[in-house]
Design a protein around this motif. Structure first.
Motif, PDB file in Angstrom:
ATOM      1  N   LEU A 347       0.877  -1.177   0.000  1.00  0.00           N
ATOM      2  CA  LEU A 347       0.000   0.000   0.000  1.00  0.00           C
ATOM      3  C   LEU A 347       0.910   1.221   0.000  1.00  0.00           C
ATOM      4  CD1 LEU A 347      -2.598  -1.121   2.712  1.00  0.00           C
ATOM      5  CD2 LEU A 347      -2.902  -1.156   0.233  1.00  0.00           C
ATOM      6  N   GLU A 348       0.786   2.084  -1.001  1.00  0.00           N
ATOM      7  CA  GLU A 348       1.701   3.206  -1.175  1.00  0.00           C
ATOM      8  C   GLU A 348       0.910   4.506  -1.348  1.00  0.00           C
ATOM      9  OE1 GLU A 348       4.847   0.325  -3.583  1.00  0.00           O
ATOM     10  OE2 GLU A 348       4.196   2.189  -4.520  1.00  0.00           O
ATOM     11  N   THR A 349       1.396   5.587  -0.763  1.00  0.00           N
ATOM     12  CA  THR A 349       0.704   6.858  -0.957  1.00  0.00           C
ATOM     13  C   THR A 349       0.673   7.215  -2.440  1.00  0.00           C
ATOM     14  OG1 THR A 349       2.759   8.099  -0.575  1.00  0.00           O
ATOM     15  CG2 THR A 349       1.288   7.799   1.307  1.00  0.00           C
ATOM     16  N   LEU A 350      -0.406   7.863  -2.838  1.00  0.00           N
ATOM     17  CA  LEU A 350      -0.544   8.302  -4.225  1.00  0.00           C
ATOM     18  C   LEU A 350      -1.476   9.498  -4.280  1.00  0.00           C
ATOM     19  CD1 LEU A 350       0.008   7.794  -7.270  1.00  0.00           C
ATOM     20  CD2 LEU A 350      -2.099   6.470  -7.309  1.00  0.00           C
ATOM     21  N   SER A 351      -1.074  10.480  -5.052  1.00  0.00           N
ATOM     22  CA  SER A 351      -1.978  11.580  -5.363  1.00  0.00           C
ATOM     23  C   SER A 351      -1.979  11.795  -6.863  1.00  0.00           C
ATOM     24  CB  SER A 351      -1.535  12.870  -4.658  1.00  0.00           C
ATOM     25  OG  SER A 351      -0.311  13.333  -5.189  1.00  0.00           O
ATOM     26  N   LEU A 352      -3.120  12.150  -7.391  1.00  0.00           N
ATOM     27  CA  LEU A 352      -3.243  12.577  -8.773  1.00  0.00           C
ATOM     28  C   LEU A 352      -3.708  14.020  -8.771  1.00  0.00           C
ATOM     29  CD1 LEU A 352      -5.086   9.516 -10.391  1.00  0.00           C
ATOM     30  CD2 LEU A 352      -2.647  10.037 -10.511  1.00  0.00           C
ATOM     31  N   GLY A 353      -3.220  14.788  -9.725  1.00  0.00           N
ATOM     32  CA  GLY A 353      -3.722  16.152  -9.866  1.00  0.00           C
ATOM     33  C   GLY A 353      -5.188  16.130 -10.259  1.00  0.00           C
ATOM     34  N   LEU A 354      -5.837  17.241 -10.123  1.00  0.00           N
ATOM     35  CA  LEU A 354      -7.271  17.301 -10.385  1.00  0.00           C
ATOM     36  C   LEU A 354      -7.638  16.856 -11.806  1.00  0.00           C
ATOM     37  CD1 LEU A 354      -9.856  17.920  -8.935  1.00  0.00           C
ATOM     38  CD2 LEU A 354      -9.644  20.313  -9.597  1.00  0.00           C
ATOM     39  N   ALA A 359     -10.178  12.202 -14.702  1.00  0.00           N
ATOM     40  CA  ALA A 359     -10.130  11.221 -15.789  1.00  0.00           C
ATOM     41  C   ALA A 359     -10.154   9.784 -15.280  1.00  0.00           C
ATOM     42  CB  ALA A 359      -8.872  11.449 -16.632  1.00  0.00           C
ATOM     43  N   PHE A 360      -9.437   9.518 -14.178  1.00  0.00           N
ATOM     44  CA  PHE A 360      -9.245   8.140 -13.741  1.00  0.00           C
ATOM     45  C   PHE A 360     -10.263   7.677 -12.705  1.00  0.00           C
ATOM     46  CE2 PHE A 360      -4.476   8.574 -14.806  1.00  0.00           C
ATOM     47  CZ  PHE A 360      -4.711   8.110 -16.095  1.00  0.00           C
ATOM     48  N   LEU A 361     -10.849   8.606 -11.948  1.00  0.00           N
ATOM     49  CA  LEU A 361     -11.771   8.198 -10.895  1.00  0.00           C
ATOM     50  C   LEU A 361     -12.996   7.491 -11.470  1.00  0.00           C
ATOM     51  CD1 LEU A 361     -12.127   8.418  -7.781  1.00  0.00           C
ATOM     52  CD2 LEU A 361     -13.517  10.450  -8.200  1.00  0.00           C
ATOM     53  N   ASN A 362     -13.527   8.070 -12.532  1.00  0.00           N
ATOM     54  CA  ASN A 362     -14.718   7.483 -13.159  1.00  0.00           C
ATOM     55  C   ASN A 362     -14.821   8.008 -14.585  1.00  0.00           C
ATOM     56  OD1 ASN A 362     -17.144   6.288 -13.766  1.00  0.00           O
ATOM     57  ND2 ASN A 362     -18.383   7.676 -12.524  1.00  0.00           N
ATOM     58  N   PRO A 363     -14.071   7.418 -15.525  1.00  0.00           N
ATOM     59  CA  PRO A 363     -14.039   7.957 -16.885  1.00  0.00           C
ATOM     60  C   PRO A 363     -15.431   8.102 -17.495  1.00  0.00           C
ATOM     61  CG  PRO A 363     -12.377   6.279 -16.602  1.00  0.00           C
ATOM     62  CD  PRO A 363     -13.231   6.243 -15.379  1.00  0.00           C
ATOM     63  N   GLY A 364     -15.718   9.272 -17.979  1.00  0.00           N
ATOM     64  CA  GLY A 364     -17.007   9.518 -18.610  1.00  0.00           C
ATOM     65  C   GLY A 364     -18.142   9.669 -17.636  1.00  0.00           C
ATOM     66  N   GLY A 365     -17.829   9.624 -16.339  1.00  0.00           N
ATOM     67  CA  GLY A 365     -18.878   9.662 -15.335  1.00  0.00           C
ATOM     68  C   GLY A 365     -19.272  11.069 -14.943  1.00  0.00           C
ATOM     69  N   TRP A 366     -20.392  11.168 -14.294  1.00  0.00           N
ATOM     70  CA  TRP A 366     -20.859  12.439 -13.745  1.00  0.00           C
ATOM     71  C   TRP A 366     -21.854  12.086 -12.655  1.00  0.00           C
ATOM     72  CZ3 TRP A 366     -18.371  16.631 -13.756  1.00  0.00           C
ATOM     73  CH2 TRP A 366     -18.968  17.862 -13.439  1.00  0.00           C
ATOM     74  N   ARG A 368     -23.798  13.070  -8.628  1.00  0.00           N
ATOM     75  CA  ARG A 368     -23.525  13.620  -7.303  1.00  0.00           C
ATOM     76  C   ARG A 368     -22.255  13.035  -6.677  1.00  0.00           C
ATOM     77  NH1 ARG A 368     -26.544  16.469  -3.844  1.00  0.00           N
ATOM     78  NH2 ARG A 368     -28.407  16.148  -5.106  1.00  0.00           N
ATOM     79  N   GLU A 369     -22.095  11.708  -6.713  1.00  0.00           N
ATOM     80  CA  GLU A 369     -20.940  11.089  -6.065  1.00  0.00           C
ATOM     81  C   GLU A 369     -19.634  11.563  -6.702  1.00  0.00           C
ATOM     82  OE1 GLU A 369     -19.555   6.655  -4.563  1.00  0.00           O
ATOM     83  OE2 GLU A 369     -20.500   6.838  -6.537  1.00  0.00           O
ATOM     84  N   PHE A 370     -19.615  11.601  -8.035  1.00  0.00           N
ATOM     85  CA  PHE A 370     -18.420  12.006  -8.764  1.00  0.00           C
ATOM     86  C   PHE A 370     -18.089  13.468  -8.503  1.00  0.00           C
ATOM     87  CE2 PHE A 370     -16.478  13.459 -12.865  1.00  0.00           C
ATOM     88  CZ  PHE A 370     -15.293  12.761 -12.754  1.00  0.00           C
ATOM     89  N   THR A 371     -19.085  14.338  -8.611  1.00  0.00           N
ATOM     90  CA  THR A 371     -18.828  15.770  -8.410  1.00  0.00           C
ATOM     91  C   THR A 371     -18.492  16.090  -6.954  1.00  0.00           C
ATOM     92  OG1 THR A 371     -21.216  16.142  -8.209  1.00  0.00           O
ATOM     93  CG2 THR A 371     -20.228  16.519 -10.361  1.00  0.00           C
ATOM     94  N   SER A 372     -19.050  15.329  -6.022  1.00  0.00           N
ATOM     95  CA  SER A 372     -18.712  15.537  -4.611  1.00  0.00           C
ATOM     96  C   SER A 372     -17.246  15.226  -4.349  1.00  0.00           C
ATOM     97  CB  SER A 372     -19.591  14.665  -3.713  1.00  0.00           C
ATOM     98  OG  SER A 372     -20.941  15.074  -3.781  1.00  0.00           O
ATOM     99  N   ALA A 373     -16.742  14.180  -5.016  1.00  0.00           N
ATOM    100  CA  ALA A 373     -15.327  13.831  -4.864  1.00  0.00           C
ATOM    101  C   ALA A 373     -14.439  14.965  -5.350  1.00  0.00           C
ATOM    102  CB  ALA A 373     -15.028  12.545  -5.625  1.00  0.00           C
ATOM    103  N   LEU A 374     -14.754  15.487  -6.532  1.00  0.00           N
ATOM    104  CA  LEU A 374     -13.938  16.570  -7.080  1.00  0.00           C
ATOM    105  C   LEU A 374     -14.089  17.847  -6.251  1.00  0.00           C
ATOM    106  CD1 LEU A 374     -14.386  16.120 -10.937  1.00  0.00           C
ATOM    107  CD2 LEU A 374     -12.753  15.028  -9.379  1.00  0.00           C
TER     108      LEU A 374
END
Length: 523
Positions: A347-354, A359-366, A368-374
């Motif tokens: 298990l390794e720390t990881l961050s992705l830029g916004l 792009a990677f959290l949920n490609p093509g998604g939108w 409430r859950e997706f926008t709340s994350a962002l």
């Protein structure tokens, strides 16, 4: 003075690729006085040219040549044309990598012996052991400046690490720290210390992170025995009527075909391009591709069992500040079948830029859950899961029957199906990552499926018997004495560890082997 070798020079060693393996190998051979040419498909992008912007950097250095995919893996579903997130430039993926530098454990070199027969897996023991590799690991750690080795201090922990460590303590994990990283925690070997810029994946603008681009290749060039040719895409390896390789054919920066003669050829193009090149070099003498009497070229592709877990907290974390992957939990990197799978994971720390998170959290998604994350990105912490995946013969690289590249050659198709062991391990890791963040007050948790592959392994695997693989314990192909494989494609199995340290150790060892064989007149 930088060397310049003639195309008809039959005495040079030609290395295809300039990354962790090719750049290291070429530098070591040059420093030993051996005339060496490195052919790199991409441009030369120096430190001052790196861009601290995810999308601009991706366009600048990523390998974006057309490829196709197949199989049940998430990448085929969401990123069908991008099986791998790697670099096409001098320095290869050592520009993009995060710096995590871990040794294989002893049992991982003998997976077949320790795991037994795993249904559906094509397991094989490496023809080398940890004991045999330890001196080469020592050399690799010293040259790369790996923290927590050779008296080098560990990197400081950013907020992302502090969240990870707090959760690790809650779960009772014992081995959690900022990792063994090939990133200077203080100035060393002519390179400065880490400035905690946070754009590790976009090229290290401070030069603290080890990369063959600036830490190795210039030394080789200064010797007068190394020439690096950027923008030279290798299309074919040629051989004589006895099966000895004699030349490498490539398209130069203008698309013009060139032919560089060679005494020895070392393929270091990564686990997709290397088997593709061997298959594209088929001839009457080698109708199934070079070094492919076993039929194993391109097979047994591994990409590590991966996934991510991100969590939202009530207060800001700013996970993107500081070194991207300076944080690890190693407790699960063990062989313990009671968990429901063989092998282990980190298990390794990881961050992705916004931009990449979107792009990677949920490609093509939108929604409430997706926008709340962002919307709560500044309050997010994240970790990456990396574990041993099972080699499967059907997973691999083949030549596409219809699609061709700009040089008229078939593009590679990368096929991957998750093994049941991979799925069981990922499920366990998601559970542990979720429990870790819940234990320290996460308000929302997002298990995230795998991204395009950065750890590409196994398609020209090492084996004791020629029938089982492509190369011997030195990376020398079983079929052709003066043809070597230097990159991660020679991995017999993948282990749980990030592969670059092992790739560099093997390349250093291979350079010594080639030098000795040349001095004895065996090559």
């Amino acid at each position: 003075m930088v060397a310049k070798f003639e195309l008809n020079n039959e005495g040079v060693v030609v290395i295809i690729g300039s990354g962790a393996s090719g750049g290291t190998l070429g530098t070591d051979l040059a420093l030993a006085g051996i005339d060496t040419v490195i052919l790199e498909a991409g441009p030369r992008v120096e430190i001052e040219d790196f861009v601290n912007d995810e999308w601009k950097s991706f366009s600048q250095i990523a390998w974006l040549d057309q490829r196709t995919t197949s199989g049940n893996w998430r990448v085929h579903k969401d990123f069908a044309g991008l099986p791998a997130w790697i670099v096409r430039a001098v320095g290869g993926t050592t520009i993009h990598w995060a710096g995590a530098s871990l040794r294989f454990q002893d049992y991982e070199f003998k997976a077949k012996t320790h795991y037994g027969d795993v249904k559906g897996a094509n397991l094989l023991d490496w023809p080398i052991t940890l004991t045999e590799m330890e001196p080469w690991y020592d050399k690799a750690e010293d040259r790369m400046g790996v923290t927590r080795t050779n008296g080098i201090e560990g990197l400081p922990g950013n907020n992302n690490f502090k969240v990870l460590k707090a959760g690790a303590d809650k779960l009772g994990y014992k081995e959690c720290h900022t990792g063994r990283m090939a990133i200077n925690s203080a100035p060393r070997h002519g390179r400065g210390g880490c400035q905690q810029i946070g754009f590790c994946f976009q090229g290290c603008k401070s030069g603290a992170k080890w990369s063959t681009l600036y830490a190795e290749i210039p030394k080789g060039e200064d010797s007068g025995h190394l020439e690096v040719r950027p923008n030279c895409h290798v299309m074919k390896i040629e051989h004589d009527d006895k099966g000895k390789v004699t030349a490498v054919v490539y398209a130069d920066k203008d698309g013009k075909e060139q032919r560089q003669k060679a005494r020895v050829v070392c393929v270091a193009g990564n686990s997709i391009e290397s088997p593709r090149l061997l298959l594209n070099s088929a001839s009457k003498l080698f109708p199934n591709g070079l070094a492919n009497s076993s039929g194993m070229v391109g097979k047994n592709y591994m990409r590590h069992m991966t996934g991510s877990v991100y969590a939202i907290f009530e207060k800001p974390v700013h996970m993107y500040r500081g070194t991207t992957m300076a944080g690890i939990i190693r407790d699960e990197a063990r062989h313990d079948p009671s968990r429901g799978f063989v092998g282990g994971y980190e298990l390794e720390t990881l961050s992705l830029g916004l931009p990449f998170m979107a792009a990677f959290l949920n490609p093509g998604g939108w929604g409430r859950e997706f926008t709340s994350a962002l919307d709560n990105y500044d309050k997010m912490a994240g970790l990456w899961i990396v574990g041993e995946d099972m080699p499967q013969e059907q997973n691999g690289v083949t030549l596409h029957k219809e699609v061709k590249d700009k040089n008229g050659l078939p593009v590679p198709n990368v096929h991957f199906d998750d093994h049941p062991n991979d799925i069981a391990m990922r499920t366990h890791a998601y559970k542990q990552g979720t429990a870790l963040y819940e234990s320290v007050g996460a308000t929302a948790i997002y298990p995230t499926p795998p991204y395009p592959s950065t750890h590409n392994l196994g398609t020209n695997r090492m084996s004791e018997k020629p029938k089982d693989g492509v190369v011997n314990k030195w990376g020398q192909t079983h079929d052709i004495k003066n043809l070597f494989i230097a990159d991660g494609s020679q991995f017999t199995t993948g282990g749980a560890e990030n592969p670059t340290l092992t790739i560099v150790a093997l390349a250093t060892r291979q350079a010594d082997t080639i030098r000795n064989m040349m001095s004895k007149g065996e090559l």
